[in-house]
Design an enzyme around this catalytic site. Structure first.
Site, short mmCIF file in Angstrom:
data_model
loop_
_atom_site.label_atom_id
_atom_site.label_comp_id
_atom_site.label_asym_id
_atom_site.label_seq_id
_atom_site.Cartn_x
_atom_site.Cartn_y
_atom_site.Cartn_z
N ARG A 174 -15.36 0.89 -3.79
CA ARG A 174 -15.30 -0.46 -3.23
C ARG A 174 -15.66 -0.41 -1.76
O ARG A 174 -15.14 0.44 -1.03
CB ARG A 174 -13.89 -1.02 -3.41
CG ARG A 174 -13.74 -2.40 -2.81
CD ARG A 174 -12.41 -2.99 -3.16
NE ARG A 174 -11.33 -2.39 -2.39
CZ ARG A 174 -10.05 -2.67 -2.61
NH1 ARG A 174 -9.70 -3.50 -3.57
NH2 ARG A 174 -9.12 -2.11 -1.87
N ASN A 194 -3.73 -7.79 -8.03
CA ASN A 194 -2.77 -7.87 -6.92
C ASN A 194 -3.08 -9.09 -6.07
O ASN A 194 -2.20 -9.86 -5.70
CB ASN A 194 -2.86 -6.62 -6.03
CG ASN A 194 -2.71 -5.34 -6.82
OD1 ASN A 194 -2.18 -5.37 -7.93
ND2 ASN A 194 -3.18 -4.24 -6.30
N ASP A 195 -4.35 -9.25 -5.76
CA ASP A 195 -4.74 -10.41 -4.96
C ASP A 195 -4.91 -11.65 -5.83
O ASP A 195 -4.56 -12.75 -5.41
CB ASP A 195 -6.02 -10.12 -4.18
CG ASP A 195 -5.71 -9.33 -2.92
OD1 ASP A 195 -4.71 -9.67 -2.25
OD2 ASP A 195 -6.44 -8.37 -2.63
N ARG A 250 -10.59 3.00 -3.04
CA ARG A 250 -10.36 2.07 -1.92
C ARG A 250 -10.89 2.72 -0.65
O ARG A 250 -10.17 3.45 0.03
CB ARG A 250 -8.87 1.79 -1.76
CG ARG A 250 -8.25 0.93 -2.85
CD ARG A 250 -6.77 0.67 -2.55
NE ARG A 250 -6.23 -0.41 -3.32
CZ ARG A 250 -5.64 -0.27 -4.51
NH1 ARG A 250 -5.53 0.92 -5.05
NH2 ARG A 250 -5.15 -1.33 -5.14
N CYS A 253 -8.56 -3.35 -11.93
CA CYS A 253 -8.07 -2.26 -11.09
C CYS A 253 -6.83 -2.66 -10.31
O CYS A 253 -6.33 -1.89 -9.50
CB CYS A 253 -9.17 -1.77 -10.16
SG CYS A 253 -9.77 -3.04 -9.06
N ARG A 263 1.90 -11.14 -1.17
CA ARG A 263 2.28 -9.93 -1.93
C ARG A 263 3.16 -8.98 -1.14
O ARG A 263 3.74 -8.05 -1.68
CB ARG A 263 1.03 -9.20 -2.44
CG ARG A 263 0.15 -8.67 -1.34
CD ARG A 263 -1.21 -8.27 -1.86
NE ARG A 263 -1.34 -6.85 -2.11
CZ ARG A 263 -2.48 -6.24 -2.43
NH1 ARG A 263 -3.59 -6.95 -2.58
NH2 ARG A 263 -2.54 -4.96 -2.64
N GLU A 265 -10.93 -11.30 -7.62
CA GLU A 265 -9.55 -11.35 -7.10
C GLU A 265 -9.27 -12.65 -6.38
O GLU A 265 -8.18 -12.86 -5.85
CB GLU A 265 -9.26 -10.13 -6.21
CG GLU A 265 -10.24 -9.93 -5.07
CD GLU A 265 -9.97 -8.64 -4.29
OE1 GLU A 265 -8.85 -8.11 -4.34
OE2 GLU A 265 -10.91 -8.18 -3.61
N HIS A 275 0.81 -1.22 0.00
CA HIS A 275 0.00 0.00 0.00
C HIS A 275 0.84 1.26 0.00
O HIS A 275 0.43 2.29 -0.53
CB HIS A 275 -1.06 -0.06 1.09
CG HIS A 275 -2.10 -1.06 0.74
ND1 HIS A 275 -2.05 -2.36 1.19
CD2 HIS A 275 -3.13 -1.00 -0.12
CE1 HIS A 275 -3.04 -3.03 0.64
NE2 HIS A 275 -3.71 -2.24 -0.15
#
Ligand code: PEP
Ligand code: MG
Length: 574
Positions: free
Chosen positions: A333, A455-456, A297, A503, A466, A432, A190
């Site tokens: 989200r 990412n996930d 987010r 995304c 990650r 994801e 992040h």
């Protein structure tokens, strides 16, 4: 001789500046008998006024940068620092026991800390953290230890730290903070995501940079390649100056694409959108010509806070983004908390594998009180623009249906209360979790849209954390296995005439672009600073040629083979 190091280039751009190495100095508090009681009382008084002045400064800068709500935290801290009862107790201890100021300050504030920490109510527990923060600042002042407040940095520096939390990153002022380099973290951590939205060059995962570079030493950082150069020679400095100029020239070239549509060479219209973490980031999406916001987010609203944000607080935040985006789609989200994203005011149950545990929609479906506050705020905001509500970490059809049913419950409530909302608000989901990708053709009967969270999706498909630089080689967005999951998702959406975006960070990666166009992805949501480059390159890609390329890639064995194929394809387009 200059010394070079390689980390993970996490946010583009180059910087040459003095290192500001953040190291938490250990505070040693020893009880000493003093004869000069007056002297200790003066030290305490000075430390209190310095603490109050610091907090005033923090309040001011936070107010300007992040608004009233965030600034209020420092007002509360100031109240603690200036509390007459606490001060009196410390003074009495110094006088009655003839002890040193730092010992008395530590003992008394620690009593308060323990008292609050032991309370059941999460509000009071949170206050205990505030007390600790303020006390540590006060004690550092008594001891003459220098305090670094990231938001008050006023000279050009590159921050060097073990890691930066998202809220620390949010404090950085890019006028002075030219870059940052950390020991841990990777492209999708992040801190990296925040760095890109703030447009601060960053290199992460350097393992020991806090030891390798000395505080105040001038060094160079290249956030595009992940390179760090210490002990700069004249030619290094010249090289970095050249790179900085090239970077600025490229930016000037790209700005020409700001008001253009996102079209492929053969005229197929796509959406290129921005990812944001707070309403403040909207400006950067607009400045960079985004077609919308593909991912807000919302968890940052919860993380940068000292309580679960109320329905009204959330409504104001969502509404401001919708109004600013002026009828362009904004996908918000719902709370994606858990895993590496923690809340200071809420303790998650201990789990061995929090990334696989009680998080995101699993948590909000369980805590419908918290979920409903958010859904009601979202629906109320939907009256002010074009909103998409998106659920994170959906694994089963049942989860999606339950979350969507709650949206309907909230609509009914608002209708009964006579509160306006958009009845046609789109309700979609992140894809994801590999199970959702594989099952996409069934999910698309219920979801209005998908957004692929690579990412996930990659983390869970490769079983590779990650956050861990040891296994970061498994972050392989263009591995054919991952491409197959993406293809299934896109086909699954289109089967029921739903649109599908992406995304995760992959959406902004240039080498992925032709493959995603070739597989028919409709929307690409990325950090605001990547959007213009993606639009420029997209304009040179023919969708039919890209489809042939994607089919070839899907049939290859390794990521290296795919990248070689793509690089050849992109050769004349960059
Ligand atoms: C993702 O998982 O790809 C994503 C976009 O969400 P986050 O990075 O917030 O987990
Ligand atoms: Mg995710």
């Amino acid at each position: 001789m200059s010394k070079k190091m390689k980390g993970i280039g996490a946010s583009e751009g180059v910087a040459v500046a003095k290192a500001l190495v953040l190291k938490e100095e250990e505070i040693k508090i020893v009880k000493t008998a003093v004869t000069n009681v007056e002297g200790e009382l003066t030290k305490l008084a000075d430390a209190i006024s310095k603490t109050v002045a610091d907090l005033d400064g923090l309040r001011e800068t936070t107010l300007k940068k992040l608004g009233e709500e965030k600034a209020a935290i420092f007002e509360a801290h100031k109240d603690i620092a200036a509390d007459p009862a606490i001060r009196e107790e410390i003074e009495s201890m110094i006088k009655n026991d003839s002890v040193n100021a730092e010992f008395a300050a530590h003992t008394i504030t620690n009593n308060y800390f323990e008292m609050f920490a032991a309370m059941d109510d999460s509000y009071f527990q949170e206050r205990s953290a505030d007390i600790k923060d303020v006390a540590s600042r006060m004690i550092k002042h008594i001891l003459g230890i220098k305090i670094v407040d990231l938001s008050t940095i006023a000279e050009e520096v590159i921050i060097v730290a073990e890691d930066l939390t998202p809220s620390q990153t949010a404090q950085l002022d890019k006028k002075f903070v030219k870059g940052f380099a950390t020991n841990i973290g990777g492209r999708t951590s992040h801190a990296a995501i925040m760095a890109r939205s703030l447009e601060i060059p960053a290199v992460l995962g350097l393992k020991s940079i806090t030891q390798d570079v000395k505080n105040g030493e001038v060094f160079a950082l290249n956030g595009t390649t992940g390179e760090i150069v210490l002990d700069l020679s004249d030619s290094d400095t010249a090289e970095f100056e050249k790179l900085a100029k090239e970077f600025a020239d490229l930016k000037a070239e790209l700005i020409k694409f700001k008001d253009k549509h996102s079209l492929t060479k053969d005229g197929i219209e796509k959406e290129i959108e921005g990812n944001i973490g707070s309403p403040n980031d909207t400006e950067s999406v607009i400045e960079n010509g985004g077609d919308g916001i593909g991912l807000f987010r919302s968890e940052f609203l919860y993380m940068d806070n000292d309580h679960f944000p109320t329905e009204e607080e959330q409504f104001q935040a969502y509404k401001s983004v919708l109004v600013d985006m002026n009828q362009k789609l904004v996908v918000i989200r719902t709370l994606d908390i858990g895993g590496d994203k923690k809340l200071s005011y809420f303790e998650f149950p201990h789990e061995e594998n929090p990334f696989l545990g009680y998080r995101a929609v699993r948590f909000t479906l369980d805590r419908q009180d918290i979920f409903k506050d958010q859904l009601r705020a979202l629906l109320r905001a939907s009256a002010f623009g074009k909103l998409g509500i998106m659920f994170p970490m959906i694994a089963t059809i049942d989860e999606f249906k339950r979350a969507k049913a709650l949206v309907e419950v909230c609509k009914e409530e608002l209708k009964a209360e006579g509160v306006a909302y958009d009845n046609n608000v789109q309700v979609g989901m992140m894809v994801e979790i590999p199970a959702a990708a594989v099952h996409a053709d069934k999910f698309s009967k219920y979801a209005d849209f998908f957004s692929i969270g690579t990412n996930d999706l990659i983390q869970y498909s490769m079983a590779a954390d990650r956050m861990s630089e040891n296994v970061s080689y498994l972050y392989q967005p263009t591995n054919p296995s991952i491409l197959k999951l993406i293809k299934l998702t896109i086909e699954g959406a289109h089967k029921n005439n739903k649109w599908v975006g992406m995304c995760g960070e992959m959406a902004g990666e240039i080498q992925a672009l032709p493959l995603l166009i070739g597989m028919g992805l409709d929307a690409f949501s990325m950090s605001a600073t990547s959007m213009l480059r993606a639009r420029a390159i997209m304009s040179k890609i023919d969708s039919k040629e890209a489809a042939i390329l994607a089919n070839k890639a899907l049939d290859l064995e390794t990521e290296e083979e795919v990248l070689a194929l793509v690089n050849e394809f992109l050769d004349d387009k960059l």
